[in-house]
Design an enzyme around this catalytic site. Structure first.
Site, short mmCIF file in Angstrom:
data_model
loop_
_atom_site.label_atom_id
_atom_site.label_comp_id
_atom_site.label_asym_id
_atom_site.label_seq_id
_atom_site.Cartn_x
_atom_site.Cartn_y
_atom_site.Cartn_z
N HIS A 110 -1.24 0.48 10.85
CA HIS A 110 -2.21 -1.10 10.28
C HIS A 110 -1.03 -1.14 9.28
O HIS A 110 -0.80 -0.80 8.66
CB HIS A 110 -3.11 -0.06 9.77
CG HIS A 110 -3.72 -1.29 9.29
ND1 HIS A 110 -4.76 -1.88 10.85
CD2 HIS A 110 -4.19 -1.88 8.27
CE1 HIS A 110 -5.26 -2.86 9.51
NE2 HIS A 110 -5.08 -3.08 8.57
N ASP A 147 -8.86 8.71 13.52
CA ASP A 147 -10.54 9.84 13.10
C ASP A 147 -11.38 8.84 13.82
O ASP A 147 -11.37 7.68 14.44
CB ASP A 147 -11.20 10.28 12.18
CG ASP A 147 -11.23 9.34 11.10
OD1 ASP A 147 -11.44 8.29 11.22
OD2 ASP A 147 -11.06 10.07 9.84
C1 GAR Z 1 1.21 -4.61 13.51
O1 GAR Z 1 1.23 -6.01 12.88
C2 GAR Z 1 0.44 -3.49 13.75
O2 GAR Z 1 0.49 -2.81 12.60
C3 GAR Z 1 -1.05 -4.34 14.14
O3 GAR Z 1 -0.82 -4.97 15.32
C4 GAR Z 1 0.57 -5.83 15.43
C5 GAR Z 1 0.84 -5.63 16.20
O4 GAR Z 1 2.66 -6.00 17.03
N1 GAR Z 1 -1.85 -3.46 13.93
C6 GAR Z 1 -3.03 -3.41 13.75
O5 GAR Z 1 -3.38 -4.74 13.57
C7 GAR Z 1 -4.66 -2.60 14.01
N2 GAR Z 1 -5.58 -2.53 13.39
P1 GAR Z 1 3.91 -5.41 17.72
O6 GAR Z 1 3.19 -5.58 19.46
O7 GAR Z 1 4.06 -6.91 17.91
O8 GAR Z 1 3.72 -4.10 17.60
#
Ligand code: GAR
Length: 199
Positions: A110, A147
């Site tokens: 996250h 979870d």
């Molecule tokens: C990342 O920044 C990840 O932390 C976020 O989506 C992006 C995906 O980037 N995830 C969330 O926000 C989950 N709540 P990526 O496809 O380039 O890895």
């Protein structure tokens, strides 16, 4: 050897960070056995194929209802033989049948320091927009077990990142990825490969 299945929805830069860490030998005793996307157009699927990794799309749009999708998603995970499921930018609410099957064996990245800017509605750029709006000077990223809640599972690793004057959500997102996400996600997987789960 820890077998991991990586679930993605978009660009897949976190997936790439895992692939690179395995390739460089930094991430030892880990094999990426499958990449699953809910989005047929996710570039992450392309990254998987380019690296010879089994890549499958399980899209909710191709099922009659949510239950059918949930069952197919669980089947795709089970069929992969994964010991650990890694949610790397996977923007799907994980159904209870999957949480129960993979309790303590599913982790998520996250893009904030949980418990700030997390929970329902906080994903992707929205997280960085909220951080800038609140005016925090430090943000970061968190890897945690999954979870029933949204971003509520036990925290595995966190890394802080500085917010700078003039940051836009896009600039901040990139810095958080480079300085935190791409580092702590492979590290967390490596720690689990070395020590086992929940330690
Ligand atoms: C990342 O920044 C990840 O932390 C976020 O989506 C992006 C995906 O980037 N995830 C969330 O926000 C989950 N709540 P990526 O496809 O380039 O890895």
């Amino acid at each position: 050897m820890l077998k991991i299945t990586v679930c993605v929805s978009g660009g897949g830069t976190n997936l790439q960070a895992i692939i690179d860490s395995v390739r460089s030998g930094e991430l030892k005793n880990v094999e990426i056995v499958r990449v699953i996307s809910n989005n047929p157009n996710a570039y992450a699927l392309e990254r998987a194929k380019q690296n010879g990794i089994d890549a499958v799309c399980v899209s909710p749009k191709t099922f009659e209802n949510r239950e059918a999708f949930n069952a197919a998603f669980l089947d795709a995970l089970k069929a992969s033989g994964a010991d650990l499921v890694v949610l790397a930018g996977f923007l799907v609410v994980i159904p209870e049948i999957v949480i129960n099957e993979y309790r303590g064996r599913m982790i998520n990245i996250h893009p904030s320091l949980i418990p700030s800017f997390c929970g329902t509605g906080y994903y992707g750029l929205k997280v960085h927009e909220a951080a800038l709006k609140r005016g925090v000077k430090i943000t970061g990223a968190t890897v945690h077990y999954v979870d029933e809640g949204t971003d509520t599972g036990p925290i595995i690793m966190q890394k802080a990142v500085e917010v700078k004057e003039g940051d836009t959500p896009e600039i901040l997102q990139r810095r958080v990825m480079e300085e935190a996400e791409w580092i702590i996600l492979p590290k967390s997987i490596g720690m689990i490969a070395q020590k086992g789960f929940g330690k």
